[in-house]
Design a protein around this motif. Structure first.
Motif, PDB file in Angstrom:
ATOM      1  N   HIS A 104       1.219  -0.868  -0.014  1.00  0.00           N
ATOM      2  CA  HIS A 104       0.024  -0.010   0.311  1.00  0.00           C
ATOM      3  C   HIS A 104       0.960   1.442  -0.390  1.00  0.00           C
ATOM      4  CE1 HIS A 104      -3.658  -2.298   2.236  1.00  0.00           C
ATOM      5  NE2 HIS A 104      -3.248  -2.723  -0.257  1.00  0.00           N
ATOM      6  N   PRO A 105       0.652   2.170  -0.622  1.00  0.00           N
ATOM      7  CA  PRO A 105       1.038   3.555  -0.591  1.00  0.00           C
ATOM      8  C   PRO A 105       1.782   4.510   0.568  1.00  0.00           C
ATOM      9  CG  PRO A 105      -0.210   3.395  -2.658  1.00  0.00           C
ATOM     10  CD  PRO A 105      -0.460   2.586  -1.381  1.00  0.00           C
ATOM     11  N   ASP A 106       1.721   4.218   1.407  1.00  0.00           N
ATOM     12  CA  ASP A 106       2.051   4.494   2.693  1.00  0.00           C
ATOM     13  C   ASP A 106       3.124   4.153   3.332  1.00  0.00           C
ATOM     14  OD1 ASP A 106      -0.385   2.715   3.304  1.00  0.00           O
ATOM     15  OD2 ASP A 106      -0.004   3.842   5.072  1.00  0.00           O
ATOM     16  N   HIS A 107       3.226   2.733   2.834  1.00  0.00           N
ATOM     17  CA  HIS A 107       4.210   1.337   3.654  1.00  0.00           C
ATOM     18  C   HIS A 107       5.514   2.119   1.581  1.00  0.00           C
ATOM     19  CE1 HIS A 107       1.594   0.010   7.093  1.00  0.00           C
ATOM     20  NE2 HIS A 107       0.884   0.438   5.789  1.00  0.00           N
ATOM     21  N   ILE A 108       5.122   1.604   1.271  1.00  0.00           N
ATOM     22  CA  ILE A 108       5.854   1.015  -0.113  1.00  0.00           C
ATOM     23  C   ILE A 108       6.329   2.114  -1.159  1.00  0.00           C
ATOM     24  CG2 ILE A 108       4.842   0.680  -2.108  1.00  0.00           C
ATOM     25  CD1 ILE A 108       6.677  -1.255  -2.204  1.00  0.00           C
ATOM     26  N   GLY A 109       5.407   3.555  -0.600  1.00  0.00           N
ATOM     27  CA  GLY A 109       5.296   4.763  -1.412  1.00  0.00           C
ATOM     28  C   GLY A 109       6.788   5.790  -1.962  1.00  0.00           C
ATOM     29  N   MET A 110       7.919   6.209  -0.772  1.00  0.00           N
ATOM     30  CA  MET A 110       8.948   6.255  -0.935  1.00  0.00           C
ATOM     31  C   MET A 110       9.624   5.627  -0.832  1.00  0.00           C
ATOM     32  SD  MET A 110       8.337   9.639  -1.087  1.00  0.00           S
ATOM     33  CE  MET A 110      10.256  10.648  -0.987  1.00  0.00           C
ATOM     34  N   SER A 111      10.313   4.124  -1.199  1.00  0.00           N
ATOM     35  CA  SER A 111      10.967   3.392  -0.867  1.00  0.00           C
ATOM     36  C   SER A 111      11.636   2.790  -2.570  1.00  0.00           C
ATOM     37  CB  SER A 111      10.367   1.728  -1.374  1.00  0.00           C
ATOM     38  OG  SER A 111       9.712   1.533  -2.799  1.00  0.00           O
ATOM     39  N   GLY A 112      11.219   3.830  -3.006  1.00  0.00           N
ATOM     40  CA  GLY A 112      12.287   4.367  -4.490  1.00  0.00           C
ATOM     41  C   GLY A 112      13.051   5.575  -4.286  1.00  0.00           C
ATOM     42  N   TYR A 113      12.898   5.592  -3.620  1.00  0.00           N
ATOM     43  CA  TYR A 113      13.884   7.175  -3.450  1.00  0.00           C
ATOM     44  C   TYR A 113      14.496   7.282  -2.449  1.00  0.00           C
ATOM     45  CZ  TYR A 113      14.704  11.677  -0.568  1.00  0.00           C
ATOM     46  OH  TYR A 113      15.311  12.431   0.234  1.00  0.00           O
ATOM     47  N   LEU A 114      14.089   6.417  -1.541  1.00  0.00           N
ATOM     48  CA  LEU A 114      15.105   5.395  -1.024  1.00  0.00           C
ATOM     49  C   LEU A 114      16.626   4.873  -1.029  1.00  0.00           C
ATOM     50  CD1 LEU A 114      13.037   5.554   2.588  1.00  0.00           C
ATOM     51  CD2 LEU A 114      14.980   7.203   2.177  1.00  0.00           C
ATOM     52  N   THR A 115      15.758   4.327  -1.623  1.00  0.00           N
ATOM     53  CA  THR A 115      16.435   2.743  -2.828  1.00  0.00           C
ATOM     54  C   THR A 115      17.603   3.831  -3.506  1.00  0.00           C
ATOM     55  OG1 THR A 115      15.373   2.401  -4.241  1.00  0.00           O
ATOM     56  CG2 THR A 115      15.066   0.909  -2.158  1.00  0.00           C
ATOM     57  N   ARG A 116      17.629   4.602  -4.095  1.00  0.00           N
ATOM     58  CA  ARG A 116      18.188   5.321  -5.229  1.00  0.00           C
ATOM     59  C   ARG A 116      19.192   6.153  -5.035  1.00  0.00           C
ATOM     60  NH1 ARG A 116      12.812   4.347  -8.240  1.00  0.00           N
ATOM     61  NH2 ARG A 116      12.963   3.139  -9.707  1.00  0.00           N
ATOM     62  N   LYS A 117      18.580   7.057  -3.459  1.00  0.00           N
ATOM     63  CA  LYS A 117      19.772   8.219  -3.170  1.00  0.00           C
ATOM     64  C   LYS A 117      20.153   7.225  -2.396  1.00  0.00           C
ATOM     65  CE  LYS A 117      19.690  11.872   0.833  1.00  0.00           C
ATOM     66  NZ  LYS A 117      19.688  12.296  -0.049  1.00  0.00           N
ATOM     67  N   PHE A 118      20.481   5.964  -2.184  1.00  0.00           N
ATOM     68  CA  PHE A 118      21.621   5.070  -1.253  1.00  0.00           C
ATOM     69  C   PHE A 118      21.703   3.756  -1.859  1.00  0.00           C
ATOM     70  CE2 PHE A 118      19.055   8.035   1.939  1.00  0.00           C
ATOM     71  CZ  PHE A 118      20.486   8.337   2.826  1.00  0.00           C
ATOM     72  N   ALA A 164       9.131   6.449  -7.735  1.00  0.00           N
ATOM     73  CA  ALA A 164       8.580   5.933  -8.734  1.00  0.00           C
ATOM     74  C   ALA A 164       9.491   4.183  -8.027  1.00  0.00           C
ATOM     75  CB  ALA A 164       9.324   6.137 -10.195  1.00  0.00           C
ATOM     76  N   LEU A 165       9.080   3.303  -8.542  1.00  0.00           N
ATOM     77  CA  LEU A 165       9.074   2.207  -7.828  1.00  0.00           C
ATOM     78  C   LEU A 165      11.106   1.946  -7.937  1.00  0.00           C
ATOM     79  CD1 LEU A 165       6.082  -0.158  -8.181  1.00  0.00           C
ATOM     80  CD2 LEU A 165       7.014   1.255  -6.084  1.00  0.00           C
ATOM     81  N   PRO A 166      11.599   0.704  -7.795  1.00  0.00           N
ATOM     82  CA  PRO A 166      12.653   0.357  -7.190  1.00  0.00           C
ATOM     83  C   PRO A 166      11.557  -0.806  -8.526  1.00  0.00           C
ATOM     84  CG  PRO A 166      12.190   0.257  -4.572  1.00  0.00           C
ATOM     85  CD  PRO A 166      10.893   0.668  -5.592  1.00  0.00           C
ATOM     86  N   ASP A 167      13.295  -0.862  -9.605  1.00  0.00           N
ATOM     87  CA  ASP A 167      12.707  -2.123 -10.443  1.00  0.00           C
ATOM     88  C   ASP A 167      13.422  -3.411  -9.875  1.00  0.00           C
ATOM     89  OD1 ASP A 167      12.748  -0.059 -12.997  1.00  0.00           O
ATOM     90  OD2 ASP A 167      14.104   0.943 -12.683  1.00  0.00           O
ATOM     91  N   SER A 168      13.722  -3.211  -8.550  1.00  0.00           N
ATOM     92  CA  SER A 168      14.205  -4.301  -8.563  1.00  0.00           C
ATOM     93  C   SER A 168      14.116  -4.725  -7.192  1.00  0.00           C
ATOM     94  CB  SER A 168      15.195  -4.841  -8.651  1.00  0.00           C
ATOM     95  OG  SER A 168      16.513  -4.547  -8.459  1.00  0.00           O
ATOM     96  N   PHE A 169      13.777  -6.417  -6.657  1.00  0.00           N
ATOM     97  CA  PHE A 169      13.784  -6.459  -5.108  1.00  0.00           C
ATOM     98  C   PHE A 169      14.383  -7.688  -4.702  1.00  0.00           C
ATOM     99  CE2 PHE A 169      10.360  -9.106  -7.336  1.00  0.00           C
ATOM    100  CZ  PHE A 169      10.704 -10.209  -5.864  1.00  0.00           C
ATOM    101  N   ARG A 170      14.567  -7.933  -3.472  1.00  0.00           N
ATOM    102  CA  ARG A 170      14.856  -8.975  -2.277  1.00  0.00           C
ATOM    103  C   ARG A 170      14.008  -9.459  -1.998  1.00  0.00           C
ATOM    104  NH1 ARG A 170      20.618  -8.874  -1.608  1.00  0.00           N
ATOM    105  NH2 ARG A 170      21.331  -7.633  -3.154  1.00  0.00           N
ATOM    106  N   ARG A 171      13.458 -11.414  -2.258  1.00  0.00           N
ATOM    107  CA  ARG A 171      12.438 -11.795  -1.391  1.00  0.00           C
ATOM    108  C   ARG A 171      11.958 -11.991  -0.020  1.00  0.00           C
ATOM    109  NH1 ARG A 171      10.225 -17.211  -4.371  1.00  0.00           N
ATOM    110  NH2 ARG A 171       8.113 -16.955  -3.018  1.00  0.00           N
TER     111      ARG A 171
END
Length: 356
Positions: free
Chosen positions: A101-115, A174-181
């Protein structure tokens, strides 16, 4: 899609006697220490909930983050403040997300790309999120319109749905383009401690809670909340789904796998003790709702006719989608138990009646 409507399945005013051991909650740009190496922060949401809880776990020279807040400038500014302040300018090592849900995953792309950090999430949550994000900008599909027409929506409600369709992606950076399961029962070392993945479903497809036996903590996301009941809904993409059975089964299973002495770190409201009592209350509340609903179906009813036995507050256009989805979850559960049947009339409207 985030939450139920004021203890949706629990009319009763009594609640279990939970305890809230922390005296202070974090303000904007602040953090509260939960345990050695574990911090509680909040990101703004707006609306009735106002904020979402997010968590930082010390990991080497940085921080693993659990949940990220909704996409947008306010949340970005919130992350900048805590990264500079209580997180001491240290980098994010990994981003864990409980569900899609967006309130949980919404800024994941920001944080994963920034770091240059990896996203850790269950497979179904990631894939479902990508699928819903792809609807951004689309017209409302005919299947969905027939679905809500079947529930008894009038033309004004259908037109409102058409106008609002495709809004899910607007809550996402923008969502991360990959993930660890993440998978159920995985044991993952985060910093100094091992955390166990405990998966639930019903509120979302494959929701990951994180339980640390050493610290006696459970990050529960939306799977167990202390003061509100998470929304459990049927959606047009799976009209015959039975998420309420999944939800009740998941809650009962969590009770057998996580001891009662944990401090529960929920996505909304405050950390609390009393996990097993809260699970029992959530399950019994839904069961009472199912009993009331079965009694109402002594005469045939549409979905829009059953709100009064499941929800305390009046259902307006803003709540109509949530109420419809959750009512259908209860109706489909009764059908699965053999306690109700559904019949469609010539105009495409579904009518539900009890079997006994």
């Amino acid at each position: 899609m985030r939450d139920g409507i004021e203890e949706a399945a629990a009319w009763e005013s009594h609640r279990p006697k939970l305890t809230y051991p922390l005296e202070a909650s974090p303000g904007t740009g602040e953090a509260v220490d939960i345990a050695p190496g574990v911090k509680w922060m909040r990101m703004p949401l707006g609306g009735a909930l106002a904020f979402i809880n997010v968590w930082a776990i010390a990991e080497g020279d940085g921080w693993a983050i659990v949940d990220t807040g909704i996409g947008g400038v306010e949340t970005r500014n919130g992350w900048r403040a805590v990264l500079k302040g209580p997180l001491e300018g240290k980098p994010v090592t990994r981003v864990f997300v409980t569900h899609m849900h967006p309130d949980h995953i919404g800024m994941s792309g920001y944080l994963t790309r920034k770091f240059d950090a990896a996203l850790w999430i269950t497979r179904l949550e990631y894939i479902t999120c990508r699928s819903l994000a792809a609807d951004t900008g689309r017209e409302a599909p005919e299947d969905a319109l027939r679905f809500f027409q079947g529930a008894g929506w009038d033309e004004d409600a259908l037109e409102n749905y058409r106008a609002r369709f495709g809004g899910f992606g607007r809550g996402l950076h923008a969502l991360p383009d990959s993930f660890r399961r993440l998978s159920d029962d995985d044991e993952i070392r985060i910093g100094d401690h091992v955390w166990r993945v405990v998966v639930g479903s019903g509120h979302s497809p494959e929701h990951a809670c994180l339980y640390c036996p050493d610290l006696k903590l459970m990050i529960s996301g939306d799977q167990v909340l202390p003061k509100i009941s998470s929304n459990v809904s049927v959606f047009p993409t799976e009209p015959d789904g039975d998420p309420l059975t999944d939800w009740l089964t998941s809650l009962a299973r969590i009770k057998t796998r996580v001891p009662d002495d944990v401090l529960v770190l929920p996505a909304h409201n405050e950390p609390f003790h009393g996990l097993h009592a809260r699970i029992d209350h959530l399950i019994s509340g839904h069961e009472r709702g199912l009993e009331r609903l079965a009694a109402l179906l002594s005469e045939p009813r549409r979905v829009v006719d059953v709100f009064s036995v499941l929800f305390r507050r009046k259902i307006d256009q803003n709540l109509l989608g949530l109420a419809t989805g959750e009512s259908l979850a209860h109706l489909n559960c009764l059908i699965a138990r053999g306690q109700a049947v559904r019949e469609r009339d010539a105009s495409g409207v579904d009518w539900y009646r009890a079997t006994a």
